[in-house]
Design a protein around this motif. Sequence first.
Motif, PDB file in Angstrom:
ATOM      1  N   ARG A  65       0.851  -1.174   0.000  1.00  0.00           N
ATOM      2  CA  ARG A  65       0.000   0.000   0.000  1.00  0.00           C
ATOM      3  C   ARG A  65       0.893   1.231   0.000  1.00  0.00           C
ATOM      4  O   ARG A  65       1.850   1.317   0.754  1.00  0.00           O
ATOM      5  CB  ARG A  65      -0.855  -0.027   1.255  1.00  0.00           C
ATOM      6  N   ARG A  66       0.554   2.159  -0.858  1.00  0.00           N
ATOM      7  CA  ARG A  66       1.371   3.368  -0.947  1.00  0.00           C
ATOM      8  C   ARG A  66       0.953   4.330   0.152  1.00  0.00           C
ATOM      9  O   ARG A  66      -0.215   4.667   0.309  1.00  0.00           O
ATOM     10  CB  ARG A  66       1.175   4.026  -2.319  1.00  0.00           C
ATOM     11  N   VAL A  67       1.911   4.818   0.825  1.00  0.00           N
ATOM     12  CA  VAL A  67       1.652   5.776   1.889  1.00  0.00           C
ATOM     13  C   VAL A  67       2.053   7.153   1.378  1.00  0.00           C
ATOM     14  O   VAL A  67       3.190   7.365   0.981  1.00  0.00           O
ATOM     15  CB  VAL A  67       2.467   5.417   3.161  1.00  0.00           C
ATOM     16  N   PRO A  68       1.098   8.109   1.312  1.00  0.00           N
ATOM     17  CA  PRO A  68       1.445   9.430   0.800  1.00  0.00           C
ATOM     18  C   PRO A  68       2.444  10.124   1.711  1.00  0.00           C
ATOM     19  O   PRO A  68       2.352  10.059   2.929  1.00  0.00           O
ATOM     20  CB  PRO A  68       0.130  10.178   0.766  1.00  0.00           C
ATOM     21  N   VAL A  69       3.358  10.750   1.056  1.00  0.00           N
ATOM     22  CA  VAL A  69       4.371  11.494   1.772  1.00  0.00           C
ATOM     23  C   VAL A  69       3.865  12.933   1.915  1.00  0.00           C
ATOM     24  O   VAL A  69       3.246  13.482   1.020  1.00  0.00           O
ATOM     25  CB  VAL A  69       5.713  11.445   1.005  1.00  0.00           C
ATOM     26  N   ALA A  70       4.149  13.534   3.009  1.00  0.00           N
ATOM     27  CA  ALA A  70       3.676  14.896   3.277  1.00  0.00           C
ATOM     28  C   ALA A  70       4.209  15.879   2.243  1.00  0.00           C
ATOM     29  O   ALA A  70       3.516  16.812   1.836  1.00  0.00           O
ATOM     30  CB  ALA A  70       4.095  15.333   4.664  1.00  0.00           C
ATOM     31  N   ALA A  71       5.413  15.681   1.740  1.00  0.00           N
ATOM     32  CA  ALA A  71       5.986  16.595   0.745  1.00  0.00           C
ATOM     33  C   ALA A  71       5.218  16.518  -0.561  1.00  0.00           C
ATOM     34  O   ALA A  71       4.996  17.527  -1.225  1.00  0.00           O
ATOM     35  CB  ALA A  71       7.456  16.263   0.516  1.00  0.00           C
ATOM     36  N   GLU A  72       4.788  15.322  -0.948  1.00  0.00           N
ATOM     37  CA  GLU A  72       4.033  15.153  -2.196  1.00  0.00           C
ATOM     38  C   GLU A  72       2.678  15.850  -2.104  1.00  0.00           C
ATOM     39  O   GLU A  72       2.202  16.452  -3.056  1.00  0.00           O
ATOM     40  CB  GLU A  72       3.854  13.656  -2.462  1.00  0.00           C
ATOM     41  N   GLN A  73       2.043  15.776  -0.949  1.00  0.00           N
ATOM     42  CA  GLN A  73       0.761  16.448  -0.763  1.00  0.00           C
ATOM     43  C   GLN A  73       0.912  17.967  -0.826  1.00  0.00           C
ATOM     44  O   GLN A  73       0.087  18.660  -1.374  1.00  0.00           O
ATOM     45  CB  GLN A  73       0.150  16.042   0.573  1.00  0.00           C
ATOM     46  N   SER A  74       1.987  18.480  -0.278  1.00  0.00           N
ATOM     47  CA  SER A  74       2.176  19.928  -0.307  1.00  0.00           C
ATOM     48  C   SER A  74       2.452  20.417  -1.723  1.00  0.00           C
ATOM     49  O   SER A  74       2.047  21.514  -2.094  1.00  0.00           O
ATOM     50  CB  SER A  74       3.287  20.352   0.649  1.00  0.00           C
ATOM     51  N   VAL A  75       3.131  19.588  -2.562  1.00  0.00           N
ATOM     52  CA  VAL A  75       3.366  19.974  -3.955  1.00  0.00           C
ATOM     53  C   VAL A  75       2.048  20.055  -4.702  1.00  0.00           C
ATOM     54  O   VAL A  75       1.802  20.987  -5.475  1.00  0.00           O
ATOM     55  CB  VAL A  75       4.343  18.981  -4.636  1.00  0.00           C
ATOM     56  N   ARG A  76       1.151  19.076  -4.473  1.00  0.00           N
ATOM     57  CA  ARG A  76      -0.169  19.116  -5.123  1.00  0.00           C
ATOM     58  C   ARG A  76      -0.948  20.357  -4.679  1.00  0.00           C
ATOM     59  O   ARG A  76      -1.603  21.003  -5.493  1.00  0.00           O
ATOM     60  CB  ARG A  76      -0.954  17.862  -4.759  1.00  0.00           C
ATOM     61  N   GLN A  77      -0.889  20.641  -3.429  1.00  0.00           N
ATOM     62  CA  GLN A  77      -1.596  21.807  -2.902  1.00  0.00           C
ATOM     63  C   GLN A  77      -1.042  23.092  -3.508  1.00  0.00           C
ATOM     64  O   GLN A  77      -1.803  23.994  -3.853  1.00  0.00           O
ATOM     65  CB  GLN A  77      -1.479  21.838  -1.368  1.00  0.00           C
ATOM     66  N   GLU A  78       0.281  23.185  -3.675  1.00  0.00           N
ATOM     67  CA  GLU A  78       0.889  24.373  -4.283  1.00  0.00           C
ATOM     68  C   GLU A  78       0.462  24.515  -5.736  1.00  0.00           C
ATOM     69  O   GLU A  78       0.220  25.618  -6.221  1.00  0.00           O
ATOM     70  CB  GLU A  78       2.411  24.295  -4.185  1.00  0.00           C
ATOM     71  N   ARG A  79       0.386  23.385  -6.453  1.00  0.00           N
ATOM     72  CA  ARG A  79      -0.052  23.436  -7.846  1.00  0.00           C
ATOM     73  C   ARG A  79      -1.481  23.953  -7.943  1.00  0.00           C
ATOM     74  O   ARG A  79      -1.799  24.773  -8.796  1.00  0.00           O
ATOM     75  CB  ARG A  79       0.045  22.046  -8.487  1.00  0.00           C
ATOM     76  N   ARG A  80      -2.351  23.443  -7.100  1.00  0.00           N
ATOM     77  CA  ARG A  80      -3.747  23.883  -7.124  1.00  0.00           C
ATOM     78  C   ARG A  80      -3.844  25.387  -6.840  1.00  0.00           C
ATOM     79  O   ARG A  80      -4.574  26.100  -7.519  1.00  0.00           O
ATOM     80  CB  ARG A  80      -4.561  23.101  -6.101  1.00  0.00           C
ATOM     81  N   SER A  81      -3.140  25.839  -5.866  1.00  0.00           N
ATOM     82  CA  SER A  81      -3.214  27.267  -5.539  1.00  0.00           C
ATOM     83  C   SER A  81      -2.602  28.119  -6.645  1.00  0.00           C
ATOM     84  O   SER A  81      -3.077  29.219  -6.921  1.00  0.00           O
ATOM     85  CB  SER A  81      -2.551  27.556  -4.193  1.00  0.00           C
ATOM     86  N   PHE A  82      -1.564  27.604  -7.308  1.00  0.00           N
ATOM     87  CA  PHE A  82      -0.967  28.338  -8.431  1.00  0.00           C
ATOM     88  C   PHE A  82      -1.978  28.493  -9.565  1.00  0.00           C
ATOM     89  O   PHE A  82      -2.155  29.576 -10.117  1.00  0.00           O
ATOM     90  CB  PHE A  82       0.289  27.607  -8.941  1.00  0.00           C
ATOM     91  N   PHE A  83      -2.672  27.401  -9.918  1.00  0.00           N
ATOM     92  CA  PHE A  83      -3.638  27.471 -11.017  1.00  0.00           C
ATOM     93  C   PHE A  83      -4.847  28.324 -10.641  1.00  0.00           C
ATOM     94  O   PHE A  83      -5.417  29.006 -11.501  1.00  0.00           O
ATOM     95  CB  PHE A  83      -4.063  26.066 -11.447  1.00  0.00           C
TER      96      PHE A  83
END
Length: 167
Positions: free
Chosen positions: A7-25
Amino acid sequence: MTEPPRRRVPVAAEQSVRQERRSFFRMAAILGVIVGIPLGVFGLPALLNLFFDEPTVPVNGAYSEDGLTIWVNSYEVDEGPPRVVTVTLAVRTSEPWSLGPQDVELELSEGDPVSVAEIAAPDVLQVGKQGTIVFRFALVGAERDAEPRAVRLAEPKARFALTEEDH
């Protein structure tokens, strides 16, 4: 031996990158709307006029296209009340051509354009012969300081300058 499914465990850094992308767009979309609306309202008409605006025929110049040649013969201003501007156009055509009162207006230095009050011309100009058309514009509602600048025709779409500084 079988291995348990991974099972893949999300890394906190990966979640923050997605959040930054969403806020950028989101910010890009908001800035696009904020910049796009005024640009579309104010910039687009000016840009279209740059490429598709009517030609201005200078003083002592002639408009010539599709066998139709038009130039300003003379214009004069009668200062008596009411002020009247008389413009005489000379026309030479290779095809029958007519002009109606709704197709002509006088541009002034101040205020709105003035519609033609009277036209003295044949109904249809003769092919191959030079004819004249006389327009009279009554400046009844115009400002006292308003000076005639140009005559605009709707068909062909052209603007004939009446003064040297206006072309």
